[in-house]
Design a protein around this motif. Structure first.
Motif, short mmCIF file in Angstrom:
data_model
loop_
_atom_site.label_atom_id
_atom_site.label_comp_id
_atom_site.label_asym_id
_atom_site.label_seq_id
_atom_site.Cartn_x
_atom_site.Cartn_y
_atom_site.Cartn_z
N GLN A 121 1.03 -1.87 0.01
CA GLN A 121 -0.31 0.13 0.33
C GLN A 121 0.59 1.17 -0.06
N ASN A 122 0.08 2.12 -0.25
CA ASN A 122 0.79 4.09 -0.11
C ASN A 122 0.05 4.76 0.78
N TRP A 123 0.73 4.77 2.28
CA TRP A 123 0.14 5.96 2.39
C TRP A 123 -0.31 7.36 2.38
N ASP A 124 -0.97 7.47 2.51
CA ASP A 124 -1.39 9.03 2.12
C ASP A 124 -2.27 10.11 3.50
N TRP A 125 -1.43 11.48 3.51
CA TRP A 125 -1.81 11.82 4.86
C TRP A 125 -1.14 12.67 4.48
N ARG A 126 -0.89 14.06 5.55
CA ARG A 126 -0.68 15.36 5.02
C ARG A 126 0.60 15.30 5.56
N THR A 127 0.68 16.37 5.18
CA THR A 127 2.77 16.61 4.40
C THR A 127 3.83 16.56 6.35
N ASP A 128 2.46 17.51 7.03
CA ASP A 128 3.28 17.61 8.08
C ASP A 128 3.31 16.92 9.13
N GLN A 129 2.95 15.11 8.65
CA GLN A 129 3.74 13.57 9.48
C GLN A 129 4.69 12.84 8.45
N LEU A 130 5.10 13.73 7.75
CA LEU A 130 6.19 13.33 6.97
C LEU A 130 6.71 12.06 7.48
N HIS A 131 8.43 12.96 8.55
CA HIS A 131 9.04 13.11 9.68
C HIS A 131 8.36 12.73 10.90
N ASN A 132 7.32 12.34 10.93
CA ASN A 132 7.20 11.65 12.35
C ASN A 132 7.04 10.30 11.85
N VAL A 133 6.61 9.67 10.72
CA VAL A 133 6.57 8.31 10.14
C VAL A 133 7.83 7.66 11.39
N VAL A 134 7.87 6.23 11.67
CA VAL A 134 8.13 5.50 12.08
C VAL A 134 8.37 4.30 12.05
N VAL A 135 9.90 3.22 12.32
CA VAL A 135 9.23 1.77 12.10
C VAL A 135 9.72 1.44 13.69
#
Length: 352
Positions: A121-135
């Motif tokens: 999948q692609n996860w599409d959301w608001r740009t300001d969460q880009l650098h809050n992605v964690v693994v």
């Protein structure tokens, strides 16, 4: 923007240990996530953070009934990040607070080819969460090891476990919100499922309090789309080894009303074209093949790979923040942070 592969956060031990580790390591990102959602709730839902906290508290009893152990982990996240536990509860109930009134994105599919079961999948959301992605790689006491790709401070989203169970998520905009587990809590419970039937039981028995689509697949070749809600979930079974979904409900007999974005139907049609019509049944499939599908720009800006579009209304502007491909038989997950079309820099984890 091109993004380098994310680092893996490895967490183990008790619920409290896992939570405090998560909170301490990602304290800055968690605090930023809280600020992002405070602004989102204000701008697009019309409530302030304190009102959102009051809404979230009512879901606590549902979690205590359906998955009480996760509350201890949330308390640990709050402790580690130096924030109030109700803030972490609110973050984990953000879909119930926001997506009943705001839009979401994502394109997901499962694919079985030549004895291999894929989930992507692609996860599409608001740009300001880009650098809050964690693994998060979580190996909890008494639970199956798992990998979850999501937002800092949240207990679960997209991922797989060491038993070969994987799950993807499509947001659904609907005004329905009833009794059951919050979406992200339900996703974590699925990721801890020891087997296929236990994973399905989260939707069938625990139920999910607001509509979403969970795409489940297993390393043994099983797959099913579940349009979850407080009632009986709608089911989508593979056609020629394929299940596709975007951000509208279409399972037969679905009784829930949704309010999809105008791009949801075109993205679903394009997924079906690429997978059913253009991908030969005898063709070799690997991660690169599926990332190419997730990078598709046909019919842009209403495309599978989403780019920021200033011509859209503010509450509709979103872009692809990560793409993930899982090979569940081999317990392998590969992630591209940011738009898959802009980088081949990937992070690969194996639970085999």
């Amino acid at each position: 923007m091109t993004n380098h592969a994310l680092a893996v956060t490895r967490l183990s031990g008790s619920r409290h240990d896992i939570g405090t580790g998560h909170g301490r390591i990602h304290a800055r990102l968690i605090q930023h996530s809280l600020a992002v959602y405070a602004q989102l709730f204000h701008d697009f839902v019309g409530i302030r953070w304190e009102e959102a906290r009051q809404e979230a508290v009512r879901f606590q009893a549902m979690i205590e009934r359906g998955f009480p152990a996760i509350l201890e982990e949330m308390a640990g996240i709050a402790e580690g990040a130096g924030v109030d536990v109700t803030d972490i509860l609110t973050l984990n109930c953000r879909s119930e607070i926001a997506l009943t009134r705001a839009s979401g994105g994502c394109s997901a599919f499962s694919l079985q080819r030549q004895g291999r079961q894929w989930l992507a999948q692609n996860w599409d959301w608001r740009t300001d969460q880009l650098h809050n992605v964690v693994v998060l790689h979580i190996d909890g006491t008494g639970t199956v090891p798992l990998v979850s790709v999501g937002e800092a401070g949240m207990v679960g989203k997209v991922g797989m476990n060491a038993n070969g169970i994987g799950v993807c998520l499509n947001a659904i905009r609907s005004q329905t919100c009833g009794d059951g587990l919050p979406i992200h809590v339900a996703l974590r419970k699925i990721l801890e499922s020891p087997d296929w039937e236990s994973a399905l039981d989260v939707a069938r028995n625990d139920r999910v309090c607001s509509p979403a689509h969970f795409l489940l697949a297993a390393g043994d070749g099983r797959a099913m789309g579940l349009e979850v809600q407080p009632g009986e979930p709608g089911r989508l079974t593979p056609q020629d080894g394929i299940v596709t979904h975007t951000n509208h409900l279409y399972a037969a007999g679905c009784q829930v009303q949704d309010f999809p974005r105008i791009d949801s139907q075109p993205r679903l049609q394009r997924l079906d074209t690429l997978l059913h019509d253009e991908l030969a049944t005898d063709s070799e499939v690997d991660e690169a093949t599926l990332f190419d599908i997730l990078s598709d720009h046909h019919n842009a800006p209403l495309s599978i790979c989403r780019h920021f579009n200033p011509d859209q209304p503010p509450d509709e502007r979103m872009e692809t923040l990560f793409a993930v491909v899982m090979e569940l038989g081999e317990r392998r997950l590969t992630l591209r942070h940011g738009k898959p079309c802009e980088t081949t820099d990937s992070l690969t984890l194996s639970l085999a």
